[in-house]
Write a protein that holds these residues in place. Structure first.
Motif, PDB file in Angstrom:
ATOM      1  N   VAL A 152      88.917  75.164 -39.971  1.00  0.00           N
ATOM      2  CA  VAL A 152      88.680  74.642 -41.317  1.00  0.00           C
ATOM      3  C   VAL A 152      88.760  75.758 -42.346  1.00  0.00           C
ATOM      4  N   LEU A 153      89.418  75.462 -43.470  1.00  0.00           N
ATOM      5  CA  LEU A 153      89.376  76.295 -44.662  1.00  0.00           C
ATOM      6  C   LEU A 153      88.823  75.429 -45.780  1.00  0.00           C
ATOM      7  N   MET A 154      87.721  75.872 -46.388  1.00  0.00           N
ATOM      8  CA  MET A 154      87.050  75.116 -47.446  1.00  0.00           C
ATOM      9  C   MET A 154      87.206  75.865 -48.765  1.00  0.00           C
ATOM     10  N   HIS A 155      87.669  75.152 -49.808  1.00  0.00           N
ATOM     11  CA  HIS A 155      87.794  75.824 -51.102  1.00  0.00           C
ATOM     12  C   HIS A 155      87.524  74.848 -52.240  1.00  0.00           C
ATOM     13  N   GLY A 156      87.124  75.402 -53.356  1.00  0.00           N
ATOM     14  CA  GLY A 156      86.911  74.620 -54.557  1.00  0.00           C
ATOM     15  C   GLY A 156      88.006  74.848 -55.567  1.00  0.00           C
ATOM     16  N   GLU A 157      87.760  74.341 -56.765  1.00  0.00           N
ATOM     17  CA  GLU A 157      88.695  74.484 -57.877  1.00  0.00           C
ATOM     18  C   GLU A 157      87.871  74.563 -59.155  1.00  0.00           C
ATOM     19  N   GLY A 158      88.240  75.453 -60.062  1.00  0.00           N
ATOM     20  CA  GLY A 158      87.509  75.553 -61.320  1.00  0.00           C
ATOM     21  C   GLY A 158      86.028  75.787 -61.100  1.00  0.00           C
ATOM     22  N   ARG A 159      85.201  74.876 -61.595  1.00  0.00           N
ATOM     23  CA  ARG A 159      83.747  75.053 -61.549  1.00  0.00           C
ATOM     24  C   ARG A 159      83.181  75.080 -60.138  1.00  0.00           C
ATOM     25  N   SER A 160      83.878  74.481 -59.179  1.00  0.00           N
ATOM     26  CA  SER A 160      83.345  74.460 -57.814  1.00  0.00           C
ATOM     27  C   SER A 160      83.791  75.659 -56.976  1.00  0.00           C
ATOM     28  N   THR A 161      84.671  76.497 -57.498  1.00  0.00           N
ATOM     29  CA  THR A 161      85.273  77.558 -56.679  1.00  0.00           C
ATOM     30  C   THR A 161      84.253  78.486 -56.052  1.00  0.00           C
ATOM     31  N   TRP A 162      83.458  79.138 -56.866  1.00  0.00           N
ATOM     32  CA  TRP A 162      82.553  80.163 -56.335  1.00  0.00           C
ATOM     33  C   TRP A 162      81.410  79.575 -55.525  1.00  0.00           C
ATOM     34  N   PRO A 163      80.796  78.458 -55.932  1.00  0.00           N
ATOM     35  CA  PRO A 163      79.790  77.851 -55.049  1.00  0.00           C
ATOM     36  C   PRO A 163      80.350  77.455 -53.685  1.00  0.00           C
ATOM     37  N   ILE A 164      81.607  76.976 -53.647  1.00  0.00           N
ATOM     38  CA  ILE A 164      82.180  76.566 -52.371  1.00  0.00           C
ATOM     39  C   ILE A 164      82.540  77.785 -51.525  1.00  0.00           C
TER      40      ILE A 164
END
Length: 237
Positions: free
Chosen positions: A179-191
């Protein structure tokens, strides 16, 4: 710790001056990201006028330029929005002469399974992009689960996406597929932080975010890679 870098995405240079507009610029950004510690790359080949492209000449030019500068796996998008030269994505993939190492497949798109078949036929590793629980359930029920090299859990540009990410992870984890988990914009760093805490891979790059974790502007992909590595990001392989 190491991670994947998503170099350009569909962003325009007006959004950030570091966004690659040409194969040469993409290769330079990729080289800097690898030097900073990235061990895998995800790029969006483009037409001469800047559109995302699956056309054989564009894929060959962009992937080839990156490979001249780095010796790490290089993947591309197969997004339904990408230009195919007035052909289907499946036909476009069949025409590719320079093959990427892997390609992302958005599981919510109607042609996801035929695209998987086209990639598998060419020997290109499948990365299944899952945005929702419904996507995850469809992927789990699909025969392509057995041929998926990497599951991409992709969280939206919204705050407080950690609970949704955990739910997706718990759905797909029993499959045993990495699994690779990533966010985008506002969710990037928390994810990214959640991925580190959960022991799964993540990615970073100008496709996903233009700022550091404290909202600071960053110079380029290499700067984002450095920030992510200092937070403990993992390799996808």
């Amino acid at each position: 710790m190491r991670l994947q870098c998503c170099v350009n995405g569909s962003r325009d240079v007006e959004e950030h001056p570091g966004v690659a507009r040409t194969p040469r610029e993409c290769a330079e950004q990729a080289a800097r990201a690898v030097q900073a510690g990235a061990v895998d790359l995800h790029v969006h080949p483009r037409t001469a006028d800047g559109r995302d492209s699956l056309a054989a000449d564009d894929v060959a030019t962009w992937v080839g330029a990156v490979r001249e500068r780095v010796d790490v796996p290089v993947g591309v998008t197969t997004g339904a929005w990408a230009w195919t030269g007035c052909r289907s994505a499946v036909a476009a993939i069949a025409d590719w002469q320079v093959l990427p190492d892997h390609a992302s497949v958005n599981w919510h798109e109607p042609q996801a399974e035929p695209v998987c078949e086209a990639l598998h036929t060419r020997g290109i590793a499948i990365n299944a992009g899952l945005w929702t629980a419904a996507d995850a359930e469809r992927w789990l029920a699909s025969p392509w689960r057995e041929h998926t090299a990497l599951v991409l859990l992709e969280l939206a540009d919204l705050p407080d996406q950690e609970e949704a990410a955990v739910q997706l992870l718990e759905l797909v984890a029993p499959s045993g597929v990495p699994v690779l988990m990533h966010g985008e914009g506002r969710s990037t760093w928390p994810i990214i932080d959640l991925a580190v805490a959960r022991g799964v891979a993540s990615r970073i790059g100008l496709e996903d975010v233009l700022e550091g974790p404290d909202g600071e502007l960053v110079a380029d992909n290499a700067a984002l890679v450095g920030l992510a590595l200092r937070r403990g990001a993992r390799t996808p392989y």
